[in-house]
Design an enzyme around this catalytic site. Structure first.
Site, short mmCIF file in Angstrom:
data_model
loop_
_atom_site.label_atom_id
_atom_site.label_comp_id
_atom_site.label_asym_id
_atom_site.label_seq_id
_atom_site.Cartn_x
_atom_site.Cartn_y
_atom_site.Cartn_z
N SER A 171 0.80 -1.22 0.00
CA SER A 171 0.00 0.00 0.00
C SER A 171 0.83 1.27 0.00
O SER A 171 0.31 2.34 -0.33
CB SER A 171 -0.94 0.01 1.21
OG SER A 171 -0.21 -0.03 2.42
N HIS A 199 -5.33 -4.61 -2.35
CA HIS A 199 -5.07 -3.65 -3.42
C HIS A 199 -4.96 -4.32 -4.79
O HIS A 199 -4.65 -3.66 -5.78
CB HIS A 199 -3.80 -2.87 -3.12
CG HIS A 199 -3.89 -2.02 -1.90
ND1 HIS A 199 -4.43 -0.76 -1.90
CD2 HIS A 199 -3.53 -2.28 -0.61
CE1 HIS A 199 -4.39 -0.27 -0.67
NE2 HIS A 199 -3.85 -1.16 0.12
N LYS A 231 -12.37 -1.19 -1.06
CA LYS A 231 -11.52 -0.52 -2.05
C LYS A 231 -12.19 -0.63 -3.42
O LYS A 231 -13.07 0.15 -3.74
CB LYS A 231 -10.11 -1.08 -1.99
CG LYS A 231 -9.42 -0.76 -0.66
CD LYS A 231 -8.03 -1.28 -0.58
CE LYS A 231 -7.29 -0.77 0.66
NZ LYS A 231 -7.95 -1.13 1.94
#
Length: 380
Positions: A171, A199, A231
């Site tokens: 990240s 992610h 996300k």
């Protein structure tokens, strides 16, 4: 003198201020007018009308909250449908939905290890992994970043149950883990591999199926992954995916699942609709990567120091923590919202701005963001 059990907090506050590390909450309005390059809404789905309608519909049908833990009253047919959809989309046998990605990592690490076992953890792993290692009661070896041979060496030094854990995309700098090499090290040393794909989901793999799909490892023997729904899927919550017997074990052993209230139905409904939308529009994943590459290339061409992105995170180095804070503030004043990462959030001690590429950014917005970042950049 009067007794003050919290007088030590004042000294800590002064220390943070002197180091330029004070953090401040800034409640945002529903519509700020800022160009958002700070959130993790990689696919631009958190305000998509289909997603918000699904969240509202789930709340009306199932109620505002889950009403209890998943093992009491907190499991609904909607949760089960979401788990089935996540497992099928990502290529795993089964899934378990929890209230956050943080809780998912704690669940997997604590329930799959324990006293007498070994966890091998990448030095760049997220704080939720670090905390999971601490809570697991397992011995933990922190190894060099993105180094399969270091993982192999650490695993070889231990007899008994072992697990290696890594982010799929880190990240801070947006670089990807060498998953094939890590999987090979775990396979040859008889260890499990746990991958936090927070992610990667929605950005990597075929149609956004994640980093393990991209590496050809989805559903592989001895592999477990954790996800966040907050996300790319634009909602909230987390999940653990893996073999059915692993998921069944978590239902019976993972404390952050057993003793936590279930995910709110609105969040489950929104995440499920985002998955459906991603199936209909798989090109969103590639677009997010394209935007990230464009940001990187234009920023470096402008003389800024950025890290080439492997997914949708673009990291731009700052000369100091104070400079990073001022830079982010000047970007905000110019209409661009960016992330600001400083110690202890960065394992290497280097402060930076973090930009998140969104699939719905236009060429004009990309150009505006680069122009603002170049114009406001601090002098080294």
């Amino acid at each position: 003198m009067p007794f003050d059990p919290f007088d030590w907090i004042d000294a800590e506050a002064r220390r943070r201020a002197d180091a330029g590390l004070v953090r401040t909450l800034r409640p945002r309005p529903a519509a700020s007018g800022l160009l958002d390059l700070a959130s993790n809404d990689y696919l631009g789905l958190t305000r998509h009308p289909d997603v918000t309608a699904a969240a509202a519909g789930a709340a009306r049908r199932w109620g505002a909250g889950a009403t209890g833990s998943r093992l009491v009253t907190g499991s609904t047919a909607l949760h089960a449908e979401l788990e089935e959809a996540l497992a099928e989309f990502c290529g795993f046998e089964a899934a378990l939905v929890l209230s956050s990605g943080y809780a998912a990592n704690l669940a997997a690490l604590t329930a799959l290890t324990g006293h007498g076992s070994l966890i091998v953890s990448d030095a760049g792993n997220h704080a939720s992994i670090v905390d999971g290692c601490r809570l697991s009661r397992a011995a933990t070896a922190v190894v060099a970043h993105a180094d399969p041979e270091a993982v192999r060496k650490a695993l070889r030094s231990h007899e008994g149950r072992a697990l290696a854990v890594t982010d799929s995309v880190f990240s801070v700098d947006g670089d990807a883990a060498p998953l094939p090499g890590l999987a090979d090290a775990c396979r040859t040393e008889g260890a499990a591999l746990l991958v936090d794909d927070a992610h990667g989901l929605g950005v990597l793999g075929e149609g956004g199926r994640g980093a393990l799909d991209a590496a050809g490892l989805a559903g592989g023997e001895g592999i477990v992954t954790t996800l966040t729904l907050s996300k790319s899927l634009g909602s909230q919550g987390g999940a653990v995916l893996g073999p059915a017997r692993v998921i069944e074990h978590l239902v019976n052993a993972a404390r952050t699942f057993i003793f936590d209230t279930g995910l709110a139905p609105a969040a489950a409904g929104a995440a499920l609709e985002s998955l459906r939308l991603l199936r209909r529009e798989p090109e969103r994943a590639g677009r997010a990567r394209t935007v990230a590459t464009a940001l990187y290339e234009r920023l470096t061409a402008a003389g800024l120091t950025a890290v080439r992105p492997d997914a949708a995170v673009v990291s731009v180095r700052a000369p100091s923590a104070d400079a990073a804070v001022r830079w982010a503030a000047e970007c905000r004043a110019a209409g661009i919202l960016v992330g600001c990462f400083r110690p202890p959030s960065v394992p290497d001690g280097v402060s930076r701005l973090r930009l998140t590429a969104r699939a719905d950014l236009t060429e004009e917005q990309i150009a505006t963001a680069v122009s603002v970042l170049r114009r406001t950049a601090p002098v080294s």
